[in-house]
Write a protein that holds these residues in place. Structure first.
Motif, PDB file in Angstrom:
ATOM      1  N   LEU A  68       0.822  -1.209   0.000  1.00  0.00           N
ATOM      2  CA  LEU A  68       0.000   0.000   0.000  1.00  0.00           C
ATOM      3  C   LEU A  68       0.857   1.261   0.000  1.00  0.00           C
ATOM      4  CD1 LEU A  68      -2.921  -0.869   2.451  1.00  0.00           C
ATOM      5  CD2 LEU A  68      -3.084  -0.371   0.015  1.00  0.00           C
ATOM      6  N   ALA A  91      -5.083   1.640   4.809  1.00  0.00           N
ATOM      7  CA  ALA A  91      -4.723   0.448   5.584  1.00  0.00           C
ATOM      8  C   ALA A  91      -5.716   0.176   6.702  1.00  0.00           C
ATOM      9  CB  ALA A  91      -3.310   0.598   6.143  1.00  0.00           C
ATOM     10  N   ALA A  96      -9.487  -2.985   3.336  1.00  0.00           N
ATOM     11  CA  ALA A  96      -8.157  -3.554   3.539  1.00  0.00           C
ATOM     12  C   ALA A  96      -8.224  -4.808   4.402  1.00  0.00           C
ATOM     13  CB  ALA A  96      -7.225  -2.517   4.168  1.00  0.00           C
ATOM     14  N   LEU A 130      -9.492  -2.554  -3.348  1.00  0.00           N
ATOM     15  CA  LEU A 130      -8.767  -1.421  -2.768  1.00  0.00           C
ATOM     16  C   LEU A 130      -8.543  -0.291  -3.774  1.00  0.00           C
ATOM     17  CD1 LEU A 130      -6.038  -3.240  -0.640  1.00  0.00           C
ATOM     18  CD2 LEU A 130      -8.160  -2.196   0.155  1.00  0.00           C
TER      19      LEU A 130
END
Length: 305
Positions: A68, A91, A96, A130
């Motif tokens: 990430l 995150a 996530a 994501l």
């Protein structure tokens, strides 16, 4: 004055018997370890719970968090503080967490599969959700990044998520452990039968030795169960200290029924041997009692005429 050879034989036999009993105890521990471990590695649900916690800590969480940070910085082509805040927000997002769960599931299935061939660990489906989160968080930080660029970064991350060495180590891990523990079980069982037979042959009372060995096996099984319970508690007493500790606690605290079955079977053998010994002693005692002599017949009185 040297003792006669006849007095040396019982002493030598007792010494050999002591060594054989020690080897029998070692074989008992090996048998119980192999049997319990073989049962655990064949328990799919327990392995999934333990592996999911351990793999989630060691591989997936760190790898996704690192990805990430690198992916967001690369997509934004910037290392400004706003990008760092966006990375932290991504995150911490529920997406996530779901991505981590899906990636862990892929790794768990690879670990529980039979070895042979390269495992198919599909990381892209876990990371795809994501992409919109990355775009939105970067936009909120004042950085506009096209969705296609983020998807391209995800494709690259899916290809390098695990190295060849890592996938080889993960694939079939449970199967390999099961094979090793099966060998341990077979060796322990063979040694148990061998040294148990020697102990019975060396004993003066064979059936009494069978009862003694059965009691030893039962006590060892119960002791092993208690140690596993204590180990499971000591590894994670608060139930949530760390995922790795939780995974180990799950494994140590599972599949104790097989040990109780061993203890119950051994106790049944010991009780049966004890009953037979008791009947033999009662029979021998009854046979050794002297017979009661019959009372002499009364002689007729002599009547004088």
């Amino acid at each position: 004055m040297t003792p006669p050879p006849t007095s040396r034989r019982p002493r030598a036999r007792k010494s050999i018997l002591a060594v054989v009993l020690w080897a029998f105890g070692l074989a008992t521990s090996t048998l119980l370890l192999g049997l319990w471990g073989r049962t655990v590695t064949a328990d799919q649900s327990t392995l999934e719970m333990g592996s999911r916690a351990a793999l989630g800590t060691e591989v997936v969480v760190d790898r996704i968090n690192n990805w990430l940070g690198e992916a967001v910085a690369a997509a934004a082509e910037s290392t400004e503080p706003g990008v760092g805040r966006a990375t932290a927000a991504i995150a911490a997002s529920p997406e996530a967490d779901r991505a981590i769960d899906k990636a862990v599931e892929e790794l768990v299935q690879a670990a529980l599969a039979e070895p042979g061939g390269r495992p198919e660990i599909q990381v892209r489906p876990a990371l795809e959700p994501l992409a919109p989160i990355v775009v939105n968080e970067l936009a909120a930080s004042g950085v506009d990044v096209p969705l296609d660029k983020v998807n391209s970064t995800i494709d690259q991350a899916a290809q390098i998520f695990l190295t060849t060495e890592e996938t080889t180590a993960i694939s079939g891990a449970a199967y390999r452990a099961r094979s090793v523990l099966t060998t341990v079980f077979v060796v322990g069982l063979t040694a148990l039968l061998l040294f148990g037979s020697l102990a019975v042959a060396l004993a003066e009372e064979h059936l009494a030795m069978v009862r003694t060995l059965a009691v030893r096996l039962a006590v060892s099984a119960v002791t092993f169960t208690v140690l596993l319970r204590l180990g499971a508690w000591a590894m994670d007493p608060a139930k949530g200290r760390s995922p790795l500790a939780t995974g180990g606690s799950v494994l140590l605290g599972s599949n104790h029924l097989v040990l109780f079955l061993v203890a119950a079977t051994a106790l049944c053998v010991a009780l049966s041997a004890g009953i037979v010994i008791r009947h033999r002693r009662l029979r021998a005692k009854a046979g050794s009692q002297p017979l009661v002599a019959d009372a002499p017949e009364e002689l007729p009185e002599l009547v004088t005429v």
